[in-house]
Design an enzyme around this catalytic site. Sequence first.
Site, PDB file in Angstrom:
ATOM      1  N   CYS A   1      -8.479  -0.643 -16.457  1.00  0.00           N
ATOM      2  CA  CYS A   1      -7.699  -0.648 -15.221  1.00  0.00           C
ATOM      3  C   CYS A   1      -6.311  -0.077 -15.439  1.00  0.00           C
ATOM      4  O   CYS A   1      -5.459  -0.127 -14.540  1.00  0.00           O
ATOM      5  CB  CYS A   1      -7.606  -2.075 -14.652  1.00  0.00           C
ATOM      6  SG  CYS A   1      -6.777  -3.239 -15.755  1.00  0.00           S
TER       7      CYS A   1
ATOM      8  N   ASN B   1     -13.830  -4.289 -21.692  1.00  0.00           N
ATOM      9  CA  ASN B   1     -13.250  -4.293 -20.348  1.00  0.00           C
ATOM     10  C   ASN B   1     -11.980  -5.149 -20.377  1.00  0.00           C
ATOM     11  O   ASN B   1     -11.932  -6.232 -19.793  1.00  0.00           O
ATOM     12  CB  ASN B   1     -14.265  -4.840 -19.340  1.00  0.00           C
ATOM     13  CG  ASN B   1     -13.739  -4.798 -17.920  1.00  0.00           C
ATOM     14  OD1 ASN B   1     -12.948  -3.943 -17.560  1.00  0.00           O
ATOM     15  ND2 ASN B   1     -14.171  -5.746 -17.102  1.00  0.00           N
TER      16      ASN B   1
ATOM     17  N   CYS C   1       0.856  -1.191   0.000  1.00  0.00           N
ATOM     18  CA  CYS C   1       0.000   0.000   0.000  1.00  0.00           C
ATOM     19  C   CYS C   1       0.890   1.240   0.000  1.00  0.00           C
ATOM     20  O   CYS C   1       1.050   1.923   1.017  1.00  0.00           O
ATOM     21  CB  CYS C   1      -0.928  -0.013   1.209  1.00  0.00           C
ATOM     22  SG  CYS C   1      -2.150  -1.337   1.169  1.00  0.00           S
TER      23      CYS C   1
END
Length: 374
Positions: free
Chosen positions: A333, A306, A14
């Site tokens: 994405c 997609n 993260c």
Amino acid sequence: MQCSYFDAGRCRSCALLEQPYAAQLGGKERHCRHLLAAHPGVQWLPPVASRESAYRNKAKMVVGGTVQRPTLGILDAEGRGVDLSECGLYSARLQGCFPALADFITRAGLTPYDVPRRRGELKYLLVTESPDGELMLRFVLRSEEPVGRIRKHLPALLAALPQLRVVSVNLHPEHKAVLEGEREIVLTEQETLRMGLNGIDLHLRPQSFFQTNTDVAAALYRQARDWVDEAAPASVWDLYCGVGGFALHVADPARDVTGIEVSPEAIASAELTRRDAGLRRVRFEADDATAFALAADDAPDLVIVNPPRRGIGAELAGWLESSAARQVIYSSCNAVSLARDLDAMPSLRPRRARVLDMFPHTAHYEVVVLLERA
């Protein structure tokens, strides 16, 4: 979100964790706007925020350590296991199943795979949670050798985790940085996990792709559905359809919808939902998206794409550019490949766009764009 693993330097996945969440979200939208700056006049809808913690519906746990003391998490630079079983990205229900899984590894004698020495059997545990709290568990193994022991002890695991619905073994014999192999052995009577989104029961098989963030995925499908309903096309293609999320959301008695996905597993899942819902004007086919489009006699009124991170590529972009399709909804994405694909379709102009934060605390995000023929 406070994370003891991050603070201790044990996991830095993260990378944006130290930034306030509002700053993360704003930075992602600015990044996307910059990449699409060559297309003026885009109406940017407000970005879709995510929960900051407990947002992941899938845990991809590298198994390290030993049979007696397994670790579930990641590997460090030397290939040693780092346990992340209390990672805040997972729900309390997902976190709660990890002790039972670690105990099962010991009980069934599943030797964790030692990457530096290329020894051992168990590489990963892949756990997926449905919105209702039901679970699918996959053991990624080097060979079939431990399968008998897994079968033997599986009843005890199902008793310890009654929310387990689907359990399978994936065989991944090669030593390479790929998450799973081609062969799957389902060990339970139930073969699909029901993923309820926006009133639609999608069915997820072990090797089918599904978005990692359930809440944001639901928002993505709602956005596409709203744009399709507004355009009111008579025919829609959903290319790279996965388990049929977009196709099933835009289904309507007044339109024909076709979903195309290269994975037969995903198509079987989509077909199950279609049959359950009695959708006669929806069909699914296992095929390569580009090959399907190039071989088609006619184009639909609207195409949804997609694709994976690499984008749709020059061939499909060229086909869309020269086709009769009036509108395209592009869900991406990777905004870098999106921008490249848009440059190859100059007659399809981006009109609206929206960033959806599928992956808080990382630089990754989803963006959906409505294109209209100039």
